[in-house]
Design an enzyme around this catalytic site. Sequence first.
Site, PDB file in Angstrom:
ATOM      1  N   LYS A 162       0.526  -1.251  -0.041  1.00 25.89           N
ATOM      2  CA  LYS A 162      -0.075   0.001  -0.058  1.00 25.89           C
ATOM      3  C   LYS A 162       1.083   1.062  -0.054  1.00 25.89           C
ATOM      4  O   LYS A 162       1.829   1.209   0.834  1.00 25.89           O
ATOM      5  CB  LYS A 162      -1.019   0.043   1.415  1.00 25.89           C
ATOM      6  CG  LYS A 162      -1.743  -1.193   1.410  1.00 25.89           C
ATOM      7  CD  LYS A 162      -3.036  -1.048   0.289  1.00 25.89           C
ATOM      8  CE  LYS A 162      -4.112  -2.000   0.722  1.00 25.89           C
ATOM      9  NZ  LYS A 162      -5.173  -1.708  -0.301  1.00 25.89           N
ATOM     10  N   ASP A 190      -0.566  -0.539  -4.521  1.00 27.61           N
ATOM     11  CA  ASP A 190      -1.916   0.188  -4.281  1.00 27.61           C
ATOM     12  C   ASP A 190      -1.915   1.234  -3.714  1.00 27.61           C
ATOM     13  O   ASP A 190      -1.220   1.413  -2.633  1.00 27.61           O
ATOM     14  CB  ASP A 190      -2.849  -1.138  -3.784  1.00 27.61           C
ATOM     15  CG  ASP A 190      -4.345  -0.533  -3.934  1.00 27.61           C
ATOM     16  OD1 ASP A 190      -4.606   0.421  -4.454  1.00 27.61           O
ATOM     17  OD2 ASP A 190      -5.294  -1.508  -3.482  1.00 27.61           O
ATOM     18  N   GLU A 218      -2.018   0.114  -8.808  1.00 32.90           N
ATOM     19  CA  GLU A 218      -3.610  -0.117  -8.687  1.00 32.90           C
ATOM     20  C   GLU A 218      -4.103   1.298  -8.122  1.00 32.90           C
ATOM     21  O   GLU A 218      -3.505   2.071  -7.223  1.00 32.90           O
ATOM     22  CB  GLU A 218      -3.717  -1.151  -7.601  1.00 32.90           C
ATOM     23  CG  GLU A 218      -5.242  -1.409  -7.451  1.00 32.90           C
ATOM     24  CD  GLU A 218      -5.387  -2.835  -6.890  1.00 32.90           C
ATOM     25  OE1 GLU A 218      -4.511  -3.561  -6.659  1.00 32.90           O
ATOM     26  OE2 GLU A 218      -6.595  -2.774  -6.120  1.00 32.90           O
ATOM     27  N   ASP A 243      -9.292   0.123  -9.724  1.00 35.17           N
ATOM     28  CA  ASP A 243     -10.128  -0.676  -9.066  1.00 35.17           C
ATOM     29  C   ASP A 243     -11.111   0.099  -8.323  1.00 35.17           C
ATOM     30  O   ASP A 243     -12.373  -0.214  -8.827  1.00 35.17           O
ATOM     31  CB  ASP A 243      -9.051  -1.192  -7.606  1.00 35.17           C
ATOM     32  CG  ASP A 243      -9.805  -1.871  -6.469  1.00 35.17           C
ATOM     33  OD1 ASP A 243     -10.988  -2.252  -6.722  1.00 35.17           O
ATOM     34  OD2 ASP A 243      -9.161  -2.191  -5.387  1.00 35.17           O
ATOM     35  N   LYS A 267     -13.891  -7.439  -8.620  1.00 33.93           N
ATOM     36  CA  LYS A 267     -14.323  -7.925  -7.115  1.00 33.93           C
ATOM     37  C   LYS A 267     -15.879  -8.103  -6.961  1.00 33.93           C
ATOM     38  O   LYS A 267     -16.619  -7.449  -7.581  1.00 33.93           O
ATOM     39  CB  LYS A 267     -14.107  -6.921  -6.053  1.00 33.93           C
ATOM     40  CG  LYS A 267     -12.382  -6.479  -5.754  1.00 33.93           C
ATOM     41  CD  LYS A 267     -12.114  -5.458  -4.863  1.00 33.93           C
ATOM     42  CE  LYS A 267     -10.749  -5.347  -4.660  1.00 33.93           C
ATOM     43  NZ  LYS A 267     -10.185  -4.030  -4.070  1.00 33.93           N
TER      44      LYS A 267
HETATM   45 MG   LIG Z   1      -7.158  -1.767  -4.292  1.00 35.79          MG
END
Ligand SMILES: [Mg+2]
Length: 351
Positions: A162, A190, A218, A243, A267
């Site tokens: 992250k 991300d 991402e 995303d 997702k």
């Molecule tokens: Mg993500």
Amino acid sequence: MSIAEVSTHIARLPLHTPFVTALRTATHVESVVVTVTDDQGVTGIGEAPQVWRVTGESLDGARACVDGPLRDVLLGTDPDDLNTLLDRVETAVVGNRGAKAAVDIALHDLAARRLGVSVTRLLGGTATGATTDVTLSAGGTDALVSAALDRVGEGFTVLKIKVGADPAGDTERIKAVRAAVGDDIALRLDANQGWNPKQAVAIIGRFEDAGLGIEFVEQPTPAHDLDALAYVTERTLTPIMADESAHTMRDAVEIIRRRAADMINVKLAKCGGLRPARALFTLARAHDMGYIVGSMMESHIGVAAAASLVAACGTTAVSDLDAAWWLTAPPLTYDKGRIVLPSGPGLGVTA
Ligand SMILES: [Mg+2]
């Protein structure tokens, strides 16, 4: 044969290690668990995780949707007539894709159990598991390097980091992780919408100049602004994945039309379940767009469904299904970075 009951309950499962991102620290997974029961007592289960910051949907809202309009369109119908049931779920309410995903998963689980096969087999596949990355919690350089080495020691070959909360420090932290794990481990980042477009281009450019070998970045920029995402995608060599910008088929069409990203993260809780996810795969393939399957912080039920989908259909890069790894005593086995699916029937897991 008919669907006799649709019921919900809240599951609250502890994590063995807090999951820390720039936005929050999670110590539990909270989900609405849906159970669909046929008139012979066979059950299927599904899950709608709590994801205020991505879909805006709450546990109470998801529960009200399932217990109300979705239950109404399913009671008394034929559980083997899966496509018709999924059509009814899709048109019963606007939005509410987390709730729809939970019901979609439960209906697939039930249909597969009635046939005595796994969900992977129901979807046309034979693989018995799916490779996943693992996310390193946000933290200082030493903690990040130590977590990276632990995960690599456990057999994970793809690490997700992250970034975005501390742009100045991100390059140094990732350099330290790359130096520690070597070149054979894939690193993906991300930013969770943390940068503006010019910042994103500058920061990703620094990663490129430093030769960090980043697999993809991402969601560098805010979800609602596809022009910002397109700006970054146009100006960087590193693949960019959407995303939070990519929920539905309409979103994906718009991303493709504007060339706003190179890849999408599919997702179940964003798109509405296994059937819409497969449609997204087809759309992405038709446009040479990459795709992986990701998960929210959710339980073994949602992760088993996502892993069954990956096992059946494949993705263009390693998926992002480590959520159940964080659970205390996870009911799903993670073996050297691979989720080993129970042999079934259905998802092979219980609530
Ligand atoms: Mg993500």
